[in-house]
Design an enzyme around this catalytic site. Structure first.
Site, PDB file in Angstrom:
ATOM      1  N   HIS A  46      40.325  47.924  33.520  1.00  0.00           N
ATOM      2  CA  HIS A  46      40.303  46.625  34.198  1.00  0.00           C
ATOM      3  C   HIS A  46      41.441  45.723  33.720  1.00  0.00           C
ATOM      4  CE1 HIS A  46      38.480  43.390  36.506  1.00  0.00           C
ATOM      5  NE2 HIS A  46      38.514  42.606  35.449  1.00  0.00           N
ATOM      6  N   ASP A  74      39.149  51.445  36.233  1.00  0.00           N
ATOM      7  CA  ASP A  74      38.445  50.168  36.067  1.00  0.00           C
ATOM      8  C   ASP A  74      36.940  50.426  36.165  1.00  0.00           C
ATOM      9  OD1 ASP A  74      37.416  47.600  36.158  1.00  0.00           O
ATOM     10  OD2 ASP A  74      38.890  46.859  37.605  1.00  0.00           O
ATOM     11  N   SER A 121      41.368  40.180  38.864  1.00  0.00           N
ATOM     12  CA  SER A 121      39.909  40.106  38.866  1.00  0.00           C
ATOM     13  C   SER A 121      39.438  38.883  39.665  1.00  0.00           C
ATOM     14  CB  SER A 121      39.407  40.094  37.410  1.00  0.00           C
ATOM     15  OG  SER A 121      38.036  40.300  37.326  1.00  0.00           O
TER      16      SER A 121
END
Length: 265
Positions: A243, A215, A87
Site C-alpha cells: 500500500h 496492496d 489512498s
C-alpha cells in the site's frame, strides 16, 4: 513543505497523503522528484502531519482539504499542476479537480479511492468497508453523537500498519509510521451526503491510476473494480508495491510519475 529543483522551467507536482499520514510519508519520492528537476509541493492536510489543528477543529471534508485547496487557489494564472493522491488522498485530489479543473494537468490515483460522477464521493470507500471488520485488525474506530458535532475518527493500529500497509516496506519506515501517524476521519457521513463530482469539472481532468499489486489495504481487486467502474485515461502497475509504494518501491513509483508528468503536463 515545498522543494524547488533546477532553475529550468519544470513541472509542478503536488503529493497528497492518505489517512493517518502526513507530508512525511513522501520523503523518498519528494527527494527523487526534486533531484530530477521537478518542483514538488507536499502539504499536510488539516489535523494531519505537523498541522497543529486537532481533529475536532476539522468538522468537514472541505475543512480537511483546506491546505490543498489554498495551494491551488494561490497558483499564478495559467499554471497547471499534476496532483498525486495516495489512498484516501484520491478523494482529496478529486475535490481539488472539481474546484479547480483548469489548474490540473493530470490527477494521479496511487492505489487510491477513485470517485465517479454518478454516486456520492463516499461510494468507493463504502464498497471497501463491506469486508468484515476483522480485516481492520487493531485499527481504532470511534463514532460520536450528533450533538457532539465531531466526525467519526480512525487510527491505524500497529499490527494493521505492519501486515496490511507496510508489509513489504523497510522496517525503519514502519517505525517512522508508528511514531508519526495521527488520528483522522474518513468523513463518510459528509461525503455520503455530497452530490457526485461533475462531468464538466472533475470529469474533464485527465486521470491516471497506479495499481499496487501487493496492496493488502486496498486490494488489487478493489483497485481494478474502481477503474472498471470509472475508466481513467491510463493505468500503470507496480508489481511488488504494498500500500505504501512511496517507501516500498520509491524508484519505480518515481519513474511512473516522471512518465506521467512528461505526457500530461
Amino acid at each position: 513543505m515545498e522543494h524547488d529543483g533546477s532553475n529550468k522551467t519544470c513541472n509542478h507536482i503536488i503529493l497528497v497523503h492518505g489517512s493517518c499520514h502526513g507530508a512525511w510519508c513522501w520523503y523518498k519520492i519528494s527527494t527523487l522528484l526534486t533531484s530530477a528537476g521537478y518542483r514538488v509541493t507536499v502539504p499536510d492536510l488539516a489535523a494531519a502531519g505537523i498541522d497543529e489543528r486537532r481533529l475536532e477543529e476539522v468538522p468537514t471534508f472541505a475543512d480537511y482539504n483546506e491546505p490543498l485547496l489554498e495551494i491551488l487557489r494561490s497558483l499564478p494564472a495559467g499554471e497547471r499542476v499534476m496532483l498525486v493522491g495516495h489512498s484516501y488522498g484520491g478523494v482529496c485530489i478529486a475535490l481539488a479537480a472539481e474546484m479547480f479543473p483548469e489548474k490540473v494537468a493530470a490527477a494521479v490515483f496511487l492505489t487510491a479511492f477513485l470517485p465517479d460522477c454518478t454516486a456520492p464521493p463516499s461510494f468507493a470507500i463504502d464498497k471497501l468497508f463491506e469486508v468484515p471488520r476483522s480485516v481492520w485488525m487493531d485499527t481504532q474506530f470511534k463514532t460520536y453523537t450528533a450533538e457532539e458535532k465531531r466526525p467519526a475518527s480512525m487510527l491505524f493500529g500497529p499490527q494493521f500498519l505492519e501486515s496490511r500497509l507496510y508489509q513489504l516496506s523497510p522496517p525503519e519506515d514502519i517505525t517512522l509510521a508508528k511514531t508519526l501517524i495521527k488520528i483522522t476521519s474518513l468523513f463518510l457521513d459528509d461525503l455520503g451526503s455530497r452530490p457526485p463530482f461533475t462531468v464538466g469539472r472533475y470529469g474533464s481532468v485527465d486521470k491516471v491510476f497506479i495499481v499496487c499489486e501487493q496492496d493488502f489495504a486496498i486490494p488489487e481487486q478493489h483497485q481494478r473494480w474502481m477503474i472498471e467502474n470509472y475508466p481513467v485515461k491510463e493505468v500503470k502497475s507496480i508489481e511488488e508495491a504494498d500500500h505504501m509504494a512511496m517507501v516500498s518501491k520509491p524508484k519505480e513509483l518515481c519513474q511512473c510519475l516522471i512518465e506521467i508528468a512528461s505526457k500530461y503536463s
